[in-house]
Design a protein around this motif. Structure first.
Motif, short mmCIF file in Angstrom:
data_model
loop_
_atom_site.label_atom_id
_atom_site.label_comp_id
_atom_site.label_asym_id
_atom_site.label_seq_id
_atom_site.Cartn_x
_atom_site.Cartn_y
_atom_site.Cartn_z
N GLU A 24 -4.51 4.78 -21.47
CA GLU A 24 -3.80 5.03 -20.22
C GLU A 24 -4.66 5.81 -19.24
N ALA A 25 -5.35 6.83 -19.73
CA ALA A 25 -6.21 7.62 -18.85
C ALA A 25 -7.33 6.76 -18.28
N ARG A 26 -7.90 5.89 -19.10
CA ARG A 26 -8.97 5.02 -18.63
C ARG A 26 -8.46 4.06 -17.56
N ILE A 27 -7.29 3.46 -17.79
CA ILE A 27 -6.70 2.55 -16.80
C ILE A 27 -6.40 3.28 -15.50
N PHE A 28 -5.87 4.49 -15.62
CA PHE A 28 -5.51 5.27 -14.43
C PHE A 28 -6.74 5.54 -13.57
N TRP A 29 -7.80 6.04 -14.17
CA TRP A 29 -8.97 6.43 -13.39
C TRP A 29 -9.74 5.22 -12.87
N LEU A 30 -9.81 4.15 -13.66
CA LEU A 30 -10.49 2.96 -13.18
C LEU A 30 -9.78 2.36 -11.97
N GLY A 31 -8.45 2.26 -12.05
CA GLY A 31 -7.69 1.76 -10.90
C GLY A 31 -7.79 2.66 -9.70
N LEU A 32 -7.84 3.97 -9.95
CA LEU A 32 -7.90 4.93 -8.85
C LEU A 32 -9.24 4.90 -8.13
N LEU A 47 0.82 -1.21 0.00
CA LEU A 47 0.00 0.00 0.00
C LEU A 47 0.86 1.26 0.00
N SER A 48 1.97 1.24 0.72
CA SER A 48 2.86 2.41 0.76
C SER A 48 3.54 2.62 -0.59
N PHE A 49 4.01 1.54 -1.21
CA PHE A 49 4.62 1.65 -2.54
C PHE A 49 3.60 2.18 -3.56
N ASP A 50 2.37 1.69 -3.43
CA ASP A 50 1.32 2.14 -4.34
C ASP A 50 1.06 3.63 -4.16
N PHE A 51 0.96 4.09 -2.93
CA PHE A 51 0.68 5.50 -2.68
C PHE A 51 1.78 6.38 -3.27
N TRP A 52 3.04 5.99 -3.06
CA TRP A 52 4.15 6.81 -3.53
C TRP A 52 4.21 6.82 -5.06
N SER A 53 4.07 5.65 -5.68
CA SER A 53 4.19 5.58 -7.14
C SER A 53 3.05 6.31 -7.83
N VAL A 54 1.83 6.17 -7.33
CA VAL A 54 0.69 6.85 -7.95
C VAL A 54 0.80 8.35 -7.76
N LYS A 55 1.19 8.80 -6.58
CA LYS A 55 1.26 10.23 -6.29
C LYS A 55 2.39 10.93 -7.05
N ASN A 56 3.53 10.27 -7.18
CA ASN A 56 4.71 10.94 -7.73
C ASN A 56 5.06 10.57 -9.16
N THR A 75 -7.74 6.65 -0.84
CA THR A 75 -8.69 7.76 -0.94
C THR A 75 -7.97 9.10 -1.02
N ALA A 76 -6.81 9.21 -0.36
CA ALA A 76 -6.04 10.45 -0.45
C ALA A 76 -5.60 10.72 -1.88
N ASN A 77 -5.11 9.68 -2.58
CA ASN A 77 -4.74 9.87 -3.98
C ASN A 77 -5.95 10.20 -4.84
N LEU A 78 -7.06 9.52 -4.60
CA LEU A 78 -8.27 9.79 -5.37
C LEU A 78 -8.74 11.22 -5.15
N TYR A 79 -8.74 11.67 -3.91
CA TYR A 79 -9.16 13.04 -3.59
C TYR A 79 -8.24 14.06 -4.26
N GLY A 80 -6.93 13.81 -4.18
CA GLY A 80 -5.98 14.75 -4.77
C GLY A 80 -6.13 14.87 -6.27
N TYR A 81 -6.27 13.74 -6.95
CA TYR A 81 -6.35 13.78 -8.41
C TYR A 81 -7.70 14.30 -8.90
N GLY A 94 -5.48 1.16 4.22
CA GLY A 94 -5.64 1.05 2.78
C GLY A 94 -6.65 2.05 2.25
N ILE A 95 -7.77 2.22 2.95
CA ILE A 95 -8.77 3.20 2.52
C ILE A 95 -8.20 4.61 2.56
N SER A 96 -7.47 4.92 3.62
CA SER A 96 -6.93 6.28 3.78
C SER A 96 -5.93 6.62 2.68
#
Length: 216
Positions: free
Chosen positions: A126-134, A77-86, A168-174, A163-165
């Motif tokens: 790519e945009a569709r994959i990004f938003w669906l996964g997010l 979950l931490s690796f996912d948060f960092w990779s998606v955010k940055n 959801t933080a990445n989803l909220y930010g994007y 995991g939710i936090s």
């Protein structure tokens, strides 16, 4: 009128007028519809979050240790948060968000939507994959939360809430980046500019006052 054609010179000019052919738009459209232009970023956008979900569902098959499963899922979950955010958000959809602290210690959230040429933008796939996964993965973790709560598996609640936090933080930010990133940037930039000018004026007035006292 010309003796051969019977038309005026102005008509000949109009008949031979240049017609612009915009080949650039066709090239950009082809690149836009290309399937995947950033395969590595697309892979890791889904790898960590899907791996965390699979490990949560089948961790009893891999190990009988709760601590080992907990730490493994938390790392994913931490690796996912960092990779998606940055990384993946910037490459796949041209969006980025972050938090910064000003000189007064106040926290400011910045939501950026980059204005890039169409030829350098992400593809539709790519945009569709990004938003669906997010969007889908936080929903799955929410289902895990109610499942753990109703089945009284309270030891997993802390992990599920984490995991939710994070997701959801990445989803909220994007979502903020998508809806009003440029406005957020302009507001933050103007706020910092006004603050900096005010501080400089205050320092200048204080120095002038001190110089006046010294001279006296």
């Amino acid at each position: 009128p010309s003796p051969l054609t019977g038309s005026s010179p102005q008509a000949l000019v109009d008949d031979t007028e240049d017609v612009s052919l915009d080949f650039g738009n066709e090239e950009e459209l082809a690149l836009r519809k290309a399937k995947i232009r950033h395969p590595l970023a697309t892979f890791f956008h889904l790898f960590f979050r899907v791996s965390a979900i699979i490990t949560y569902l089948f961790c009893d098959w891999f190990s009988n240790s709760f601590v080992a499963c907990f730490v493994t899922i938390l790392l994913l979950l931490s690796f996912d948060f960092w990779s998606v955010k940055n990384v993946t958000g910037r490459l796949l959809v041209g969006l980025r968000w972050w938090n910064q602290i000003d000189e007064d210690g106040k926290s400011h959230w910045v939501f950026e939507a980059k204005k890039v040429p169409t030829i350098a933008a992400s593809t539709e796939a790519e945009a569709r994959i990004f938003w669906l996964g997010l969007i889908i993965c936080p929903v799955i973790w929410t289902v895990f939360f109610f499942s753990s709560l109703f089945s009284l598996k309270l030891k997993w609640l802390a992990l599920v809430i984490t995991g939710i936090s994070l997701q959801t933080a990445n989803l909220y930010g994007y979502i903020h980046c998508k809806l009003g990133g440029s406005k957020g940037i302009s507001r933050v930039a103007s706020r910092f500019l006004v603050t900096d000018v005010h501080k400089r004026q205050t320092r200048a007035s204080e120095e002038h006052t001190e110089d006046g006292k010294t001279g006296t």
